[in-house]
Design a protein around this motif. Structure first.
Motif, PDB file in Angstrom:
ATOM      1  N   UNK A  96      -4.943   8.034  24.161  1.00 17.32           N
ATOM      2  CA  UNK A  96      -3.858   9.589  24.171  1.00 17.32           C
ATOM      3  C   UNK A  96      -2.557   8.922  25.923  1.00 17.32           C
ATOM      4  N   UNK A  97      -3.926   8.250  26.912  1.00 18.48           N
ATOM      5  CA  UNK A  97      -3.326   8.377  28.083  1.00 18.48           C
ATOM      6  C   UNK A  97      -1.762   7.031  28.118  1.00 18.48           C
ATOM      7  N   UNK A  98      -2.618   6.266  27.307  1.00 21.78           N
ATOM      8  CA  UNK A  98      -1.325   5.162  27.030  1.00 21.78           C
ATOM      9  C   UNK A  98      -0.559   5.107  26.265  1.00 21.78           C
ATOM     10  N   UNK A  99      -0.211   6.373  26.034  1.00 23.12           N
ATOM     11  CA  UNK A  99       0.650   6.277  24.563  1.00 23.12           C
ATOM     12  C   UNK A  99       1.774   7.131  25.864  1.00 23.12           C
ATOM     13  N   UNK A 100       0.933   8.502  26.010  1.00 19.50           N
ATOM     14  CA  UNK A 100       1.839   8.995  26.707  1.00 19.50           C
ATOM     15  C   UNK A 100       2.365   8.034  28.425  1.00 19.50           C
ATOM     16  N   UNK A 101       2.124   7.397  28.574  1.00 17.96           N
ATOM     17  CA  UNK A 101       2.312   6.752  30.090  1.00 17.96           C
ATOM     18  C   UNK A 101       3.700   5.611  29.603  1.00 17.96           C
ATOM     19  N   UNK A 102       2.780   4.452  28.031  1.00 13.68           N
ATOM     20  CA  UNK A 102       4.464   4.077  27.821  1.00 13.68           C
ATOM     21  C   UNK A 102       5.290   4.830  26.959  1.00 13.68           C
ATOM     22  N   UNK A 103       5.037   5.677  26.778  1.00 13.31           N
ATOM     23  CA  UNK A 103       6.755   6.652  26.110  1.00 13.31           C
ATOM     24  C   UNK A 103       7.687   6.587  26.480  1.00 13.31           C
ATOM     25  N   UNK A 183       7.051  -0.995  37.199  1.00 13.12           N
ATOM     26  CA  UNK A 183       6.909  -0.272  38.273  1.00 13.12           C
ATOM     27  C   UNK A 183       6.348   1.406  37.669  1.00 13.12           C
ATOM     28  N   UNK A 184       7.733   1.805  37.037  1.00 13.39           N
ATOM     29  CA  UNK A 184       8.148   2.955  36.536  1.00 13.39           C
ATOM     30  C   UNK A 184       6.168   3.135  35.165  1.00 13.39           C
ATOM     31  N   UNK A 185       6.106   2.340  34.948  1.00  9.88           N
ATOM     32  CA  UNK A 185       5.366   3.167  33.263  1.00  9.88           C
ATOM     33  C   UNK A 185       3.104   2.433  34.425  1.00  9.88           C
ATOM     34  N   UNK A 186       3.528   1.643  35.132  1.00 17.64           N
ATOM     35  CA  UNK A 186       2.316   1.562  36.246  1.00 17.64           C
ATOM     36  C   UNK A 186       2.664   2.694  37.128  1.00 17.64           C
ATOM     37  N   UNK A 187       3.323   3.566  37.815  1.00 15.30           N
ATOM     38  CA  UNK A 187       2.748   5.043  38.668  1.00 15.30           C
ATOM     39  C   UNK A 187       3.032   6.177  37.615  1.00 15.30           C
ATOM     40  N   UNK A 188       3.692   6.091  36.378  1.00 11.03           N
ATOM     41  CA  UNK A 188       3.037   7.104  35.156  1.00 11.03           C
ATOM     42  C   UNK A 188       1.327   7.208  35.047  1.00 11.03           C
ATOM     43  N   UNK A 189       1.052   6.118  35.271  1.00  9.75           N
ATOM     44  CA  UNK A 189      -0.268   5.700  34.648  1.00  9.75           C
ATOM     45  C   UNK A 189      -1.604   5.780  35.870  1.00  9.75           C
ATOM     46  N   UNK A 190      -0.868   5.933  37.187  1.00  7.45           N
ATOM     47  CA  UNK A 190      -1.428   6.521  38.047  1.00  7.45           C
ATOM     48  C   UNK A 190      -1.492   7.700  38.323  1.00  7.45           C
ATOM     49  N   UNK A 191      -0.041   8.570  37.961  1.00 12.08           N
ATOM     50  CA  UNK A 191      -0.101   9.907  38.057  1.00 12.08           C
ATOM     51  C   UNK A 191      -1.354  10.582  37.591  1.00 12.08           C
ATOM     52  N   UNK A 192      -1.268  10.163  35.985  1.00 10.73           N
ATOM     53  CA  UNK A 192      -2.175  10.540  35.299  1.00 10.73           C
ATOM     54  C   UNK A 192      -3.325  10.274  35.359  1.00 10.73           C
ATOM     55  N   UNK A 193      -3.998   9.133  36.062  1.00 12.90           N
ATOM     56  CA  UNK A 193      -5.664   8.921  36.278  1.00 12.90           C
ATOM     57  C   UNK A 193      -5.812   9.888  37.009  1.00 12.90           C
ATOM     58  N   UNK A 194      -4.845  10.204  37.863  1.00 14.03           N
ATOM     59  CA  UNK A 194      -4.975  11.035  38.947  1.00 14.03           C
ATOM     60  C   UNK A 194      -5.403  12.115  38.786  1.00 14.03           C
TER      61      UNK A 194
END
Length: 205
Positions: A96-103, A183-194
């Motif tokens: 679910x996290x990956x799907x949100x980040x990759x959307x 970079x954008x996907x990594x930042x989105x993933x970081x925010x979700x993980x945080x």
């Protein structure tokens, strides 16, 4: 349970014939001889290759910024990642996290929230599958700090863009990781993980 601290070392490699590339990379292995150099090359992450050109010196400065090589940032990120390595996350939650980040757009996010999987594009579905495959199979994902952890989920996404995704050339890869899509996907993933580290699975709803 005893958790191992995540230590990352920076190493630079270069050829001496003027035709190779300069490689800047983080690795969890401290290099002290040829054997550990070979091991580091196998375990490297966040690697960037820079061709020997007139602008190589300037590129190294950009790589310095990209890899976050400052004492302050390194200490802050070490604390964050070590915290994430203690947060457990299930395979279903990782997906679910990956799907949100990759959307790629709001429409995809809406389809995800409403369960309309048939509306997903093949490009999106394939990318998610590739990220999840890397997350599940990469040797770096089977360490004590990454297997089944929030840090492992983050490392899986960033590792995909750095080690799996195909780019037109090194220049395109560099730009993408520096300030583009990766970079954008990594930042989105970081925010979700945080957020996940703070409120748990509700961060994915």
């Amino acid at each position: 349970m005893k958790y191992a601290l995540i230590e990352q070392f920076l190493f630079l490699t270069t050829s001496h014939d003027g035709f190779g590339s300069i490689t800047a990379s983080f690795t969890p292995i401290r290099i002290c001889c040829q054997n550990t150099l070979n091991a580091a090359l196998r375990n490297r992450s966040n690697a960037i290759k820079i061709r020997h050109t007139a602008s190589a010196h300037d590129r190294l400065k950009e790589a310095h910024k990209l890899l976050g090589i400052t004492n302050l940032l390194a200490k802050e990120m070490e604390g964050v990642f070590n915290q994430w390595s203690k947060v457990r996350i299930t395979d279903k939650q990782v997906k679910k996290l990956v799907q949100i980040a990759m959307a790629p757009n709001k429409e995809t996010l809406q389809n995800l929230q409403t369960g309309k999987k048939d509306e997903f594009s093949s490009v999106f579905t394939n990318m998610v599958d590739n990220v999840l495959e890397y997350t599940a199979t990469s040797p770096t994902q089977h360490m004590e700090t990454t297997k089944g952890t929030l840090f492992g989920a983050y490392n899986g996404v960033t590792g995909y863009f750095q080690n799996v995704k195909n780019y037109k050339d090194t220049e395109t890869k560099f730009k993408s990781i520096m300030a583009g899509n990766a970079f954008g996907k990594a930042q989105t993933t970081f925010d979700l993980c945080n957020e996940f580290a703070q409120i748990g699975v509700n961060a994915l709803n």
